[in-house]
Design a protein around this motif. Structure first.
Motif, PDB file in Angstrom:
ATOM      1  N   GLY A 137     -37.490  27.491 -47.784  1.00 45.41           N
ATOM      2  CA  GLY A 137     -36.693  26.816 -48.722  1.00 45.41           C
ATOM      3  C   GLY A 137     -35.403  27.185 -48.602  1.00 45.41           C
ATOM      4  N   VAL A 138     -35.251  28.728 -48.622  1.00 43.79           N
ATOM      5  CA  VAL A 138     -33.563  28.784 -48.539  1.00 43.79           C
ATOM      6  C   VAL A 138     -32.965  28.400 -47.533  1.00 43.79           C
ATOM      7  CG1 VAL A 138     -32.207  30.664 -48.284  1.00 43.79           C
ATOM      8  CG2 VAL A 138     -33.597  30.726 -50.020  1.00 43.79           C
ATOM      9  N   LEU A 139     -33.572  28.546 -46.042  1.00 39.48           N
ATOM     10  CA  LEU A 139     -33.008  28.050 -44.919  1.00 39.48           C
ATOM     11  C   LEU A 139     -32.938  26.568 -44.894  1.00 39.48           C
ATOM     12  CD1 LEU A 139     -35.325  30.055 -42.187  1.00 39.48           C
ATOM     13  CD2 LEU A 139     -32.614  30.242 -42.913  1.00 39.48           C
ATOM     14  N   LEU A 140     -33.803  25.727 -45.388  1.00 35.41           N
ATOM     15  CA  LEU A 140     -33.572  24.232 -45.570  1.00 35.41           C
ATOM     16  C   LEU A 140     -32.544  23.983 -46.328  1.00 35.41           C
ATOM     17  CD1 LEU A 140     -37.469  23.007 -45.487  1.00 35.41           C
ATOM     18  CD2 LEU A 140     -35.824  22.804 -43.593  1.00 35.41           C
ATOM     19  N   HIS A 141     -32.612  24.541 -47.464  1.00 30.80           N
ATOM     20  CA  HIS A 141     -31.570  24.161 -48.754  1.00 30.80           C
ATOM     21  C   HIS A 141     -30.047  24.509 -47.861  1.00 30.80           C
ATOM     22  CE1 HIS A 141     -29.831  23.335 -52.562  1.00 30.80           C
ATOM     23  NE2 HIS A 141     -29.067  24.575 -52.472  1.00 30.80           N
TER      24      HIS A 141
END
Length: 169
Positions: A137-141
């Protein structure tokens, strides 16, 4: 006689001693010695010289060949023309490749924008208590955040690049 004819024919073909030496697989000093009359090539080398200079052996061994300045200039002119055509082709091919790169970059940016719009940030609803979803989620965000801020500038640059590199009629 051989030395003078060889030198005259070599010059009329627009070849330096170094270039002729490379074509004959000898050192430049050997060519110099032949042209000064300090030594002579053997029969096999004489045939090779005649082939490289595109001249019959009899012309190399025969009477003195008249030096034609016009032929020398014409040979140089023809070589320069060939080089200019090659450079023009390379430049056109490079410009075409850069132009298509910019077009593909525009398409890629537009496609990523559409995918992000369609997906509508589904990772925002993920359960971040799990390490796998948290990292993903952090990488995609982070990707989306950076892309949304950088892509418009990149798109404007790519459109300008595609416009500036187009083939002018």
């Amino acid at each position: 006689m051989l030395n003078e004819n060889m030198k005259t024919i070599r010059k009329s073909k627009g070849l330096s001693q170094e270039e002729l030496a490379i074509k004959l697989n000898v050192v430049r000093q050997t060519i110099s010695k032949w042209e000064q009359g300090l030594s002579v090539p053997d029969a096999d080398m004489l045939i090779s010289i005649s082939e490289v200079l595109e001249t019959p052996v009899s012309a190399l061994l025969g009477e003195t060949v008249a030096e034609t300045q016009a032929d020398g200039w014409r040979a140089i002119s023809e070589k320069l023309e060939v080089i200019n055509l090659q450079l023009a082709h390379r430049k056109a091919a490079r410009q075409k490749a850069i132009h298509w790169f910019f077009i593909l970059l525009c398409m890629a940016i537009a496609a990523i924008f559409l995918v992000l719009k369609k997906v509508n940030s589904p990772y925002l609803g993920w359960d971040y208590s799990q390490p796998e979803t948290t990292v993903m989620g952090v990488l995609l965000h982070a990707f989306e955040w950076l892309f949304i801020r950088i892509a418009p500038l990149a798109l404007i640059g790519a459109i300008a690049g595609a416009f500036l590199t187009r083939k002018k009629a």
